[in-house]
Design an enzyme around this catalytic site. Structure first.
Site, mmCIF file in Angstrom:
data_model
loop_
_atom_site.group_PDB
_atom_site.id
_atom_site.type_symbol
_atom_site.label_atom_id
_atom_site.label_comp_id
_atom_site.label_asym_id
_atom_site.label_seq_id
_atom_site.Cartn_x
_atom_site.Cartn_y
_atom_site.Cartn_z
ATOM 1 N N PHE A 198 -3.529 4.147 2.004
ATOM 2 C CA PHE A 198 -3.690 4.763 3.181
ATOM 3 C C PHE A 198 -4.560 5.297 3.572
ATOM 4 O O PHE A 198 -5.456 5.364 4.694
ATOM 5 C CB PHE A 198 -2.217 4.802 3.836
ATOM 6 C CG PHE A 198 -2.234 5.065 5.189
ATOM 7 C CD1 PHE A 198 -2.476 3.794 6.037
ATOM 8 C CD2 PHE A 198 -2.201 6.318 5.809
ATOM 9 C CE1 PHE A 198 -2.313 4.101 7.502
ATOM 10 C CE2 PHE A 198 -2.009 6.542 7.036
ATOM 11 C CZ PHE A 198 -2.114 5.399 8.009
ATOM 12 N N TYR A 238 0.826 -1.151 0.175
ATOM 13 C CA TYR A 238 0.169 -0.051 0.028
ATOM 14 C C TYR A 238 0.695 1.417 -0.201
ATOM 15 O O TYR A 238 1.906 1.318 0.409
ATOM 16 C CB TYR A 238 -1.050 0.138 1.000
ATOM 17 C CG TYR A 238 -0.543 0.465 2.670
ATOM 18 C CD1 TYR A 238 -0.462 1.605 2.985
ATOM 19 C CD2 TYR A 238 0.360 -0.633 3.294
ATOM 20 C CE1 TYR A 238 0.445 1.885 4.360
ATOM 21 C CE2 TYR A 238 0.695 -0.471 4.462
ATOM 22 C CZ TYR A 238 0.509 0.679 5.026
ATOM 23 O OH TYR A 238 1.444 1.179 6.269
ATOM 24 N N CYS A 239 0.295 2.351 -0.222
ATOM 25 C CA CYS A 239 0.709 3.723 -0.425
ATOM 26 C C CYS A 239 -0.301 4.593 -0.087
ATOM 27 O O CYS A 239 -1.078 4.084 0.566
ATOM 28 C CB CYS A 239 1.652 4.080 -1.807
ATOM 29 S SG CYS A 239 0.327 4.147 -3.101
ATOM 30 N N GLN A 240 -0.004 6.021 -0.257
ATOM 31 C CA GLN A 240 -0.877 6.763 -0.065
ATOM 32 C C GLN A 240 -2.177 6.774 -0.869
ATOM 33 O O GLN A 240 -3.433 6.676 -0.168
ATOM 34 C CB GLN A 240 -0.748 8.332 -0.046
ATOM 35 C CG GLN A 240 -1.306 9.185 0.798
ATOM 36 C CD GLN A 240 -1.435 9.059 2.021
ATOM 37 O OE1 GLN A 240 -0.409 8.629 2.673
ATOM 38 N NE2 GLN A 240 -2.356 9.796 2.699
#
Length: 121
Positions: free
Chosen positions: A113, A84-86
């Site tokens: 996120f 996951y990232c932003q």
């Protein structure tokens, strides 16, 4: 004018090709689906360390996309990888890199996120 139309069509076709190719090796999971499997997997946050420090999913390891190539030895090919990232774009790029290096069970959090409502640290 015709040249611009040809360019636009070519770019659209290329984008669609990448999208469908990516879907063949990367599963995009809802938060519930992600939560079901990430404890049995390698949970990787590909955001930068300053973003990670501000908050991350409990149990995640921080391997920024910018360092991923150099840190591949930290990931096992025989276990699922949950990324996951932003928002989802960096985790998709990370999955592309991992796929090229032979990783198969690749998953990403839909919306990243910023859409996560579960436990954070």
């Amino acid at each position: 004018m015709e040249f611009l139309i040809i360019i636009a069509v070519a770019l659209l076709a290329f984008g669609m090709f990448r999208f469908f190719r990516q879907r063949s090796f990367l599963k995009t999971l809802t938060e519930d689906q992600f939560r079901e499997g990430y404890r049995k997997a390698q949970l990787i946050d590909v955001r930068e360390p300053n973003e990670f420090k501000k908050g991350h999913i409990l149990g995640a390891r921080n391997i920024p996309l910018t360092q991923l190539k150099q840190r591949l030895v930290e990931l096992r090919k025989d276990k699922p990888v949950y990324l996951y990232c932003q928002s989802g774009s960096r985790s998709a790029r990370a999955a592309q890199l991992l796929h090229k290096k032979g990783y198969e069970d690749l998953n990403q959090l839909k919306g990243g996120f910023k859409k996560w409502t579960g436990k954070v640290k």
